[in-house]
Design a protein around this motif. Structure first.
Motif, PDB file in Angstrom:
ATOM      1  N   PHE A  88       0.841  -1.203   0.000  1.00  0.00           N
ATOM      2  CA  PHE A  88       0.000   0.000   0.000  1.00  0.00           C
ATOM      3  C   PHE A  88       0.879   1.257   0.000  1.00  0.00           C
ATOM      4  O   PHE A  88       1.937   1.285   0.614  1.00  0.00           O
ATOM      5  N   GLN A  89       0.428   2.308  -0.684  1.00  0.00           N
ATOM      6  CA  GLN A  89       1.197   3.552  -0.694  1.00  0.00           C
ATOM      7  C   GLN A  89       0.576   4.553   0.276  1.00  0.00           C
ATOM      8  O   GLN A  89      -0.499   5.105   0.021  1.00  0.00           O
ATOM      9  N   ALA A  90       1.260   4.780   1.376  1.00  0.00           N
ATOM     10  CA  ALA A  90       0.696   5.613   2.450  1.00  0.00           C
ATOM     11  C   ALA A  90       1.052   7.090   2.311  1.00  0.00           C
ATOM     12  O   ALA A  90       0.503   7.935   3.001  1.00  0.00           O
ATOM     13  N   VAL A 133       1.633  10.057  10.381  1.00  0.00           N
ATOM     14  CA  VAL A 133       2.594   9.218   9.660  1.00  0.00           C
ATOM     15  C   VAL A 133       3.652   8.822  10.671  1.00  0.00           C
ATOM     16  O   VAL A 133       4.077   9.631  11.490  1.00  0.00           O
ATOM     17  N   ARG A 134       4.047   7.547  10.654  1.00  0.00           N
ATOM     18  CA  ARG A 134       5.038   7.082  11.629  1.00  0.00           C
ATOM     19  C   ARG A 134       5.801   5.933  10.989  1.00  0.00           C
ATOM     20  O   ARG A 134       5.442   5.463   9.918  1.00  0.00           O
ATOM     21  N   GLY A 135       6.835   5.480  11.706  1.00  0.00           N
ATOM     22  CA  GLY A 135       7.744   4.499  11.101  1.00  0.00           C
ATOM     23  C   GLY A 135       8.914   5.271  10.526  1.00  0.00           C
ATOM     24  O   GLY A 135       8.723   6.238   9.766  1.00  0.00           O
ATOM     25  N   ALA A 136      10.140   4.849  10.873  1.00  0.00           N
ATOM     26  CA  ALA A 136      11.322   5.664  10.565  1.00  0.00           C
ATOM     27  C   ALA A 136      11.459   6.044   9.088  1.00  0.00           C
ATOM     28  O   ALA A 136      11.589   7.236   8.763  1.00  0.00           O
ATOM     29  N   LEU A 178       2.965   1.000   5.532  1.00  0.00           N
ATOM     30  CA  LEU A 178       2.556   2.225   6.226  1.00  0.00           C
ATOM     31  C   LEU A 178       3.766   2.926   6.840  1.00  0.00           C
ATOM     32  O   LEU A 178       3.742   4.140   7.052  1.00  0.00           O
ATOM     33  N   ALA A 179       4.807   2.164   7.127  1.00  0.00           N
ATOM     34  CA  ALA A 179       5.969   2.700   7.850  1.00  0.00           C
ATOM     35  C   ALA A 179       7.140   3.034   6.933  1.00  0.00           C
ATOM     36  O   ALA A 179       8.169   3.528   7.400  1.00  0.00           O
TER      37      ALA A 179
END
Ligand code: MRU
Length: 338
Positions: free
Chosen positions: A12-14, A54-57, A162-163
């Motif tokens: 998926f493209q977040a 938005v999260r995840g490095a 998502l990250a």
């Protein structure tokens, strides 16, 4: 732009950027609803990062790169104003090194050119996004190859599409490992207090049609004792030069449990997460968030009056508890030298 992306390969493209507009799926509201937020400035992007929209490095780094483009369009010739925007953006969250890495890369491009050129910055931001997609693909292959056929895996937090920009880090390895027929059982830690595991990882696994089970954090020891897990696979927010890994709170506990039960521990992260300037985990700033996040996650409207909490959202796993660190540059084993 973004035509380089393929949902079937990369998930998926977040993060959406069309050259002008930046859109983020609001991860606080998943899986209940898919709401997209328009981000119009670096300030809004910084707030979206702080508030966990938005999260995840890696995703934070990519968002920051696009935010630098938005700021350049707004600032025109005001280079000093743009630099101030970048300093502010860098403060949005402290632990994931990808944020300062991406801001530094955008700043270096501007310093080289000597002026703000939104078009060339947009190209650079898109290439940062593309590089992450490619790194994800490579890590998925390398990590999956370490896993013996029929294995069970446990992951923590959310490290998927998502990250990141692409298929993910740890979750990318898991998706590849399932598709390759190496992984037979997938478990996802719910991940308190924001429930990135049960809300986001479960959402991604369901979309990918991968059968998996969520566990509460307290079930990890019993799960390992039951013999159903061969690898713990996580991402990272910052990897120190000696191989110590800062990642979502609870990762350290899983690593200790894994060593006790003879389960192996794999950390998967792009080289942009390796921080050569930080000698060991002791020097990594660990983000503390407000106590209310714990109470809300527990389903309580408010804390019992006056009740405090200790709410670090990352911890540091010592290098000696990690069996393999996978980046797009290869598989590293102790003693770690990147
Ligand atoms: O607080 P979060 O959700 O941003 O924490 C995310 C993690 O700890 C991830 O494991 C890490 O950023 C790697 S994401 C590929």
């Amino acid at each position: 732009m973004n035509e380089y992306f393929s949902e079937s390969v990369d998930g998926f493209q977040a993060i959406r950027f069309d050259g002008q507009r930046l859109q983020l799926i609001d991860q606080r509201r998943l899986p209940a609803e898919e709401v997209w937020l328009d981000v119009g400035s670096a300030e809004q992007a910084g707030r979206a990062i702080t508030d966990l929209v938005v999260r995840g490095a890696p995703a934070i780094g990519i968002t920051a790169a696009y935010a630098a483009v938005l700021a350049a369009r707004q600032r025109g010739d005001d280079l000093a104003g743009w630099r101030a925007d970048m300093r502010q953006l860098e403060q949005a969250r402290p632990t994931a090194v990808n944020l300062s890495w991406a801001v530094r890369r955008m700043c270096e491009a501007v310093e080289q050119l000597g002026r703000l050129d939104p078009e060339s910055l947009a190209e650079l931001a898109v290439s940062i996004h593309r590089e992450d997609i490619a790194a994800n693909r490579r890590m998925a292959t390398l990590g999956s190859e370490l896993i013996e056929s029929g294995s069970g895996v446990l992951t923590h937090c959310n490290t998927g599409s998502l990250a990141t920009g692409g298929i993910g880090t740890a979750l990318g390895v898991i998706v590849a490992g399932v598709r390759d027929g190496r992984i037979a059982r997938v478990f996802a830690d719910e991940t308190r207090p924001w429930l990135q595991g049960s809300r986001l990882t479960a959402w991604e696994l369901a979309r990918a049609d991968i059968e998996a089970r969520v566990i509460v954090e307290g079930a990890a020891a019993a799960l390992m004792a039951s013999g159903q897990v061969d690898w713990v696979i996580t991402g990272a927010d910052r990897i120190a030069a000696n191989g110590d890994v800062a990642n979502k709170i609870g990762t350290y506990a899983l690593a200790v449990l894994a060593r006790h039960h003879g389960v192996r521990m794999m950390v998967v992260a792009p080289s942009t997460t390796v921080d050569a300037d930080t000698a060991s985990g002791a020097a990594i700033e660990i983000e503390q968030r407000e106590a209310g996040e714990i109470w809300r996650a527990a389903g309580l409207e408010q804390a019992p009056t006056g009740f405090a909490a200790w709410n670090p959202v990352f911890d540091v796993t010592p290098a000696e508890l990690i069996d393999a660190i996978v980046t797009e540059q290869g598989v590293f084993e102790p003693p770690y030298r990147f």
